[in-house]
Design a protein around this motif. Structure first.
Motif, PDB file in Angstrom:
ATOM      1  N   LEU A 146       0.816  -1.219   0.000  1.00 38.88           N
ATOM      2  CA  LEU A 146       0.000   0.000   0.000  1.00 38.88           C
ATOM      3  C   LEU A 146       0.849   1.268   0.000  1.00 38.88           C
ATOM      4  N   LEU A 147       2.004   1.188   0.693  1.00 36.66           N
ATOM      5  CA  LEU A 147       2.789   2.410   0.927  1.00 36.66           C
ATOM      6  C   LEU A 147       4.133   2.413   0.193  1.00 36.66           C
ATOM      7  N   GLY A 148       4.452   1.340  -0.482  1.00 39.41           N
ATOM      8  CA  GLY A 148       5.726   1.254  -1.207  1.00 39.41           C
ATOM      9  C   GLY A 148       6.827   0.672  -0.347  1.00 39.41           C
ATOM     10  N   LYS A 149       6.895   1.117   0.893  1.00 39.29           N
ATOM     11  CA  LYS A 149       7.772   0.564   1.927  1.00 39.29           C
ATOM     12  C   LYS A 149       6.994   0.688   3.228  1.00 39.29           C
ATOM     13  N   VAL A 150       7.617   0.311   4.352  1.00 30.32           N
ATOM     14  CA  VAL A 150       6.878   0.337   5.626  1.00 30.32           C
ATOM     15  C   VAL A 150       7.451   1.431   6.543  1.00 30.32           C
ATOM     16  N   PRO A 151       6.652   2.478   6.826  1.00 34.72           N
ATOM     17  CA  PRO A 151       7.109   3.496   7.776  1.00 34.72           C
ATOM     18  C   PRO A 151       7.027   2.908   9.192  1.00 34.72           C
ATOM     19  N   GLU A 161       9.684 -18.315   3.320  1.00 38.59           N
ATOM     20  CA  GLU A 161       8.521 -17.477   2.931  1.00 38.59           C
ATOM     21  C   GLU A 161       8.439 -16.162   3.700  1.00 38.59           C
ATOM     22  N   PHE A 162       9.322 -16.005   4.711  1.00 39.30           N
ATOM     23  CA  PHE A 162       9.298 -14.750   5.480  1.00 39.30           C
ATOM     24  C   PHE A 162      10.551 -13.907   5.230  1.00 39.30           C
ATOM     25  N   LEU A 163      11.288 -14.231   4.175  1.00 35.54           N
ATOM     26  CA  LEU A 163      12.550 -13.501   3.950  1.00 35.54           C
ATOM     27  C   LEU A 163      12.365 -12.125   3.311  1.00 35.54           C
ATOM     28  N   GLY A 164      11.120 -11.790   2.976  1.00 30.04           N
ATOM     29  CA  GLY A 164      10.801 -10.420   2.585  1.00 30.04           C
ATOM     30  C   GLY A 164      11.039 -10.086   1.129  1.00 30.04           C
ATOM     31  N   ARG A 165      10.601  -8.886   0.784  1.00 30.15           N
ATOM     32  CA  ARG A 165      10.711  -8.399  -0.600  1.00 30.15           C
ATOM     33  C   ARG A 165      11.347  -7.019  -0.615  1.00 30.15           C
ATOM     34  N   HIS A 166      11.969  -6.716  -1.761  1.00 33.57           N
ATOM     35  CA  HIS A 166      12.430  -5.330  -1.961  1.00 33.57           C
ATOM     36  C   HIS A 166      11.190  -4.454  -2.095  1.00 33.57           C
ATOM     37  N   GLY A 167      11.299  -3.193  -1.681  1.00 37.19           N
ATOM     38  CA  GLY A 167      10.145  -2.292  -1.804  1.00 37.19           C
ATOM     39  C   GLY A 167      10.177  -1.547  -3.121  1.00 37.19           C
ATOM     40  N   SER A 168       9.352  -0.528  -3.210  1.00 44.28           N
ATOM     41  CA  SER A 168       9.341   0.318  -4.405  1.00 44.28           C
ATOM     42  C   SER A 168      10.416   1.402  -4.242  1.00 44.28           C
ATOM     43  N   THR A 169      10.446   2.324  -5.175  1.00 43.56           N
ATOM     44  CA  THR A 169      11.461   3.396  -5.079  1.00 43.56           C
ATOM     45  C   THR A 169      10.908   4.636  -4.367  1.00 43.56           C
TER      46      THR A 169
END
Ligand SMILES: NC(=O)c1ccc[n+]([C@@H]2O[C@H](COP(=O)([O-])OP(=O)(O)OC[C@H]3O[C@@H](n4cnc5c(N)ncnc54)[C@H](OP(=O)(O)O)[C@@H]3O)[C@@H](O)[C@H]2O)c1
Length: 342
Positions: free
Chosen positions: A240-245, A297-305
């Motif tokens: 939703l936010l691109g990354k997590v604040p 499955e919990f190793l995460g993803r890169h976010g947006s820019t």
């Protein structure tokens, strides 16, 4: 920004026994203020006992019963207060209420009722609403992608496809926080009799005074905990936010009190000290706590820019004290103390 004189105030905290509410009540008491805290059930001994055991509580804390589904119940708690922190929010719709058909209607009604009560009180100078970054998505209005940065001008579009939300809960919560915050900020307070502030907080982690793991702390730590349900919410936040604040509970409480202490303050402020990705969370724990095994499955993803573009709170003089590393570490130590990794 000029601060008010530091005399002790009488303040109301709605939802005083929740994760943010309980830490805020404790800090306000420590700073010498008189606190009117609301809970839904004054017979809940664990919640009442927690609050009554805070230092200074025997002389400076008054508890009031108030439910958002009966918003007039907040009147008594607000009477005689200088400031109101509206922290409570309905997470689940009350099946006993025929008046409000969902959490959004109930949350909006509570905002309206509390604004009116503050105005009628003749004593309340400022209402500070605990908003959420979930109302501040940097999605472009036409849904074609993210804006370059996330700041106070961002509002979550409410016409995203239904299947975008991973659960009804996440959809309801996003709607209720977005519409309630807009309602608050659009409220016209004639002759500036009441100042309205919304503090849109990032995902809160760090320590807790509660004896259980609060939902947001569990969400932030869902990867080291290998918890699929909470991880789903964390992934949704990143989507939703691109990354997590993220923000530390201590900074959240200090930011609320900072908003009270200013001579004059109005409007919307985002409150987060770091903007991280789920990949960064997993990398941190793999590096610094290799004994904690994180499943693939919990190793995460890169976010947006998307960049974090909000400086408003810092511009008026607030300084965060906890960066991502400190938030991760305090959250980890807190959960370890609770036995979550045994
Ligand atoms: N934690 C985060 O990461 C985060 C981030 C951004 C914004 N926020 C906002 O911060 C606020 C507090 O969240 P939290 O994390 O502290 O959650 P929490 O621990 O679940 O606390 C929620 C509080 O809301 C109260 N509440 C729930 N339904 C209610 C109702 N029908 N009537 C009156 N009170 C009701 C609860 O009161 P009882 O004690 O009576 O059950 C509780 O005190 C919420 O407005 C949330 O949207 C939280």
């Amino acid at each position: 920004m000029e601060e008010q004189d530091s005399r002790h105030r009488t303040v109301c905290v709605t939802g005083g026994a929740g994760y943010i509410g309980s830490s805020l009540v404790k800090k306000l008491l420590e700073k010498g203020h008189t606190v009117h805290a609301t809970l839904r059930n004054l017979d809940d001994h664990s919640k009442v006992g927690l609050l009554k055991n805070f230092p200074e509580a025997n002389t400076k804390l008054r508890l009031f019963k108030a439910d958002i589904y009966n918003p007039d119940e907040f009147n008594l708690a607000i009477q005689g207060c200088d400031f109101v922190f509206h922290v409570a929010t309905p997470f689940q719709n009350s099946t006993q209420s025929s008046q409000y058909k969902d959490t959004t209607k109930a949350a909006v009604a509570s905002v309206e009722s509390i604004v009116k009560t503050c105005l009628r009180s003749g004593t309340v100078k400022r209402l500070i609403y605990t908003a959420s970054v979930m109302a501040a998505s940097p999605w472009k209005e036409d849904g074609s992608g993210f804006k370059d940065s996330m700041d106070e001008s961002c509002w979550t579009p409410l016409d995203l496809p239904n299947n975008y939300y991973r659960s009804n809960f996440l959809k309801d919560y996003t709607f209720s926080k977005t519409i309630a915050e807009k309602k608050l900020l659009n409220y016209e307070c004639k002759e500036n009799k009441l100042e309205l502030v919304s503090l849109a907080c990032g995902l809160v982690g760090g320590d807790t005074v509660l004896s259980y793991i609060p939902a947001s702390l569990g969400c932030l730590m869902s990867q080291p905990l290998n918890d699929p349900n909470s991880y789903q919410s964390l992934e949704f936040l990143q989507e939703l936010l691109g990354k997590v604040p993220i923000v530390h509970i201590d900074d959240v409480c200090e930011a609320h009190i900072f908003c009270m202490d200013q001579w004059s303050l109005q409007g919307r402020f985002l409150c987060a000290s770091d903007f991280i990705t789920t990949k960064e969370v997993a990398d941190y724990f793999c590096r610094y706590h290799p004994d904690i095994c994180i499943a693939d499955e919990f190793l995460g993803r890169h976010g947006s820019t998307v960049r974090w573009g909000s400086t408003k709170l810092n511009d008026v003089g607030f300084k965060h004290s906890y960066d991502a590393k400190l938030i991760f570490e305090d959250s980890f130590q807190c959960l370890r103390k609770m036995g979550a990794f045994e």
